[in-house]
Each structure stands twice: as C-alpha cells, then as structure tokens.
Write a protein that holds these residues in place. Sequence first.
Motif, mmCIF file in Angstrom:
data_model
loop_
_atom_site.group_PDB
_atom_site.id
_atom_site.type_symbol
_atom_site.label_atom_id
_atom_site.label_comp_id
_atom_site.label_asym_id
_atom_site.label_seq_id
_atom_site.Cartn_x
_atom_site.Cartn_y
_atom_site.Cartn_z
ATOM 1 N N ASP A 1 -36.752 -52.753 -17.749
ATOM 2 C CA ASP A 1 -36.030 -51.751 -17.295
ATOM 3 C C ASP A 1 -34.582 -52.162 -17.452
ATOM 4 N N GLN B 1 -34.454 -40.620 -18.108
ATOM 5 C CA GLN B 1 -32.975 -40.652 -17.521
ATOM 6 C C GLN B 1 -32.089 -41.008 -18.434
ATOM 7 N N GLN C 1 -36.819 -48.271 -25.335
ATOM 8 C CA GLN C 1 -36.833 -46.918 -25.570
ATOM 9 C C GLN C 1 -36.133 -46.106 -24.649
ATOM 10 N N GLN C 2 -35.459 -45.228 -24.875
ATOM 11 C CA GLN C 2 -34.732 -44.376 -23.998
ATOM 12 C C GLN C 2 -35.672 -43.636 -22.870
ATOM 13 N N SER C 3 -35.434 -43.492 -21.981
ATOM 14 C CA SER C 3 -36.342 -42.700 -21.081
ATOM 15 C C SER C 3 -35.739 -41.483 -20.584
ATOM 16 N N ASP D 1 -33.231 -44.825 -29.155
ATOM 17 C CA ASP D 1 -33.523 -46.089 -28.400
ATOM 18 C C ASP D 1 -32.468 -47.258 -28.619
ATOM 19 N N HIS E 1 -30.573 -45.096 -19.413
ATOM 20 C CA HIS E 1 -31.620 -45.970 -19.049
ATOM 21 C C HIS E 1 -32.878 -46.256 -20.081
ATOM 22 N N TYR E 2 -33.037 -47.356 -20.303
ATOM 23 C CA TYR E 2 -33.849 -47.827 -21.551
ATOM 24 C C TYR E 2 -35.056 -48.549 -20.857
ATOM 25 N N MET E 3 -35.975 -48.388 -21.463
ATOM 26 C CA MET E 3 -37.343 -49.249 -21.041
ATOM 27 C C MET E 3 -37.811 -50.078 -22.067
#
Length: 180
Positions: A107, A95, A91-93, A70, A98-100
Amino acid sequence: MTAALPSLALALLCLLQAGAQVPVQPNLDTEKFAGVWHVTAIASNCSIFLKMKDGMKSSTAIISFMPEGDLALKLVWPLMDKCQKFELLFQQSAQARHYMGAQEKRDLRVMETDYSHYAILYEAHHSKAEPSTSLQLLTREQDVSPQLLKKFMQLIPTMGLTKDMLALLPKSDQCTRDIN
C-alpha cells in the motif's frame, strides 16, 4: 474491574484504528510529481531493512504514471558495491492518491509533497509472515535541509515507528548512470 476490560479493549481498538489513518497529499498533480527523486531517509520496522540500514546509501528513483493512473517506480540501490535495480508497479486504488502493489500486498501513499524539493511516502507491506510499515523521504537533490529532516522525523512516531528505525542515507552517485 473485569467489567471494564471489554470497554478498555474497545477503546484501544479505536485508538489503533485512528492511528492507522494516513494523511495524503490533497489534489496530487501527477505530472509535477513524476520524475527523478533521491531516497534520502527511511524509517521502517521491516526486519530486513533494520539489518541493512547502517550500510545503505541514497538511491535514485524514477516515478512515472501510466495513462490509466497507475504509478510505476524504478529504483536503483547501491548495495554491496553493485547497483540493484527494482521496478515496481502500483495500481491506483478507488481512494485518491492511494496505490496498491500489483505483485505484492503493498500500500503506497503520497503523504506530502511540494513537487520541487521533497515528498514523503508511506508504504505498508501486508504480509502474513511479517507486515511492515515505512516512511520514505524523497528529495529532488541529494541534500536535505535541517527543517525538512525535522519535519520527517516528527512524522515517524505518528506512524507507529521509532527513531531507532531511521536511516539517514548518505549521498551516493554510485548508481546514477544505471537508472535509465
């Protein structure tokens, strides 16, 4: 003419989806990327940003990565003669790169970086009330080269933003001691 309208609508939908593709930095090295950055330019269609952008100054950001991947972001913005601190966790997604946003529907993507001079971040805020998009130019030093600024400005229309949504943030050391 009316028979062509569904086809035209479908074509426009495809173009919008194609435009939504956001490039990301291949093989992001989180150890090299982590550390202190300066937010030196932002382009955004967020109404709050657009109202405040002319009075904004460069801010300082510290980016770190948690063991699970993350991304933690600490920001200190000089706003109205005070230093406003923000801490965000993305948080790491599934993908890569790509972080949420953990608290909000945000995003975040690292579009491009050379690790030692600059990074370009893409952020989308998926709010029902007011969705927004922003591009941020981060630099290790507060100075921005004309070539780097030109590169950043060329990306603005590709993300559906316009140059009047751009803020070039003047240098500020007002909050540098408050970043820790």
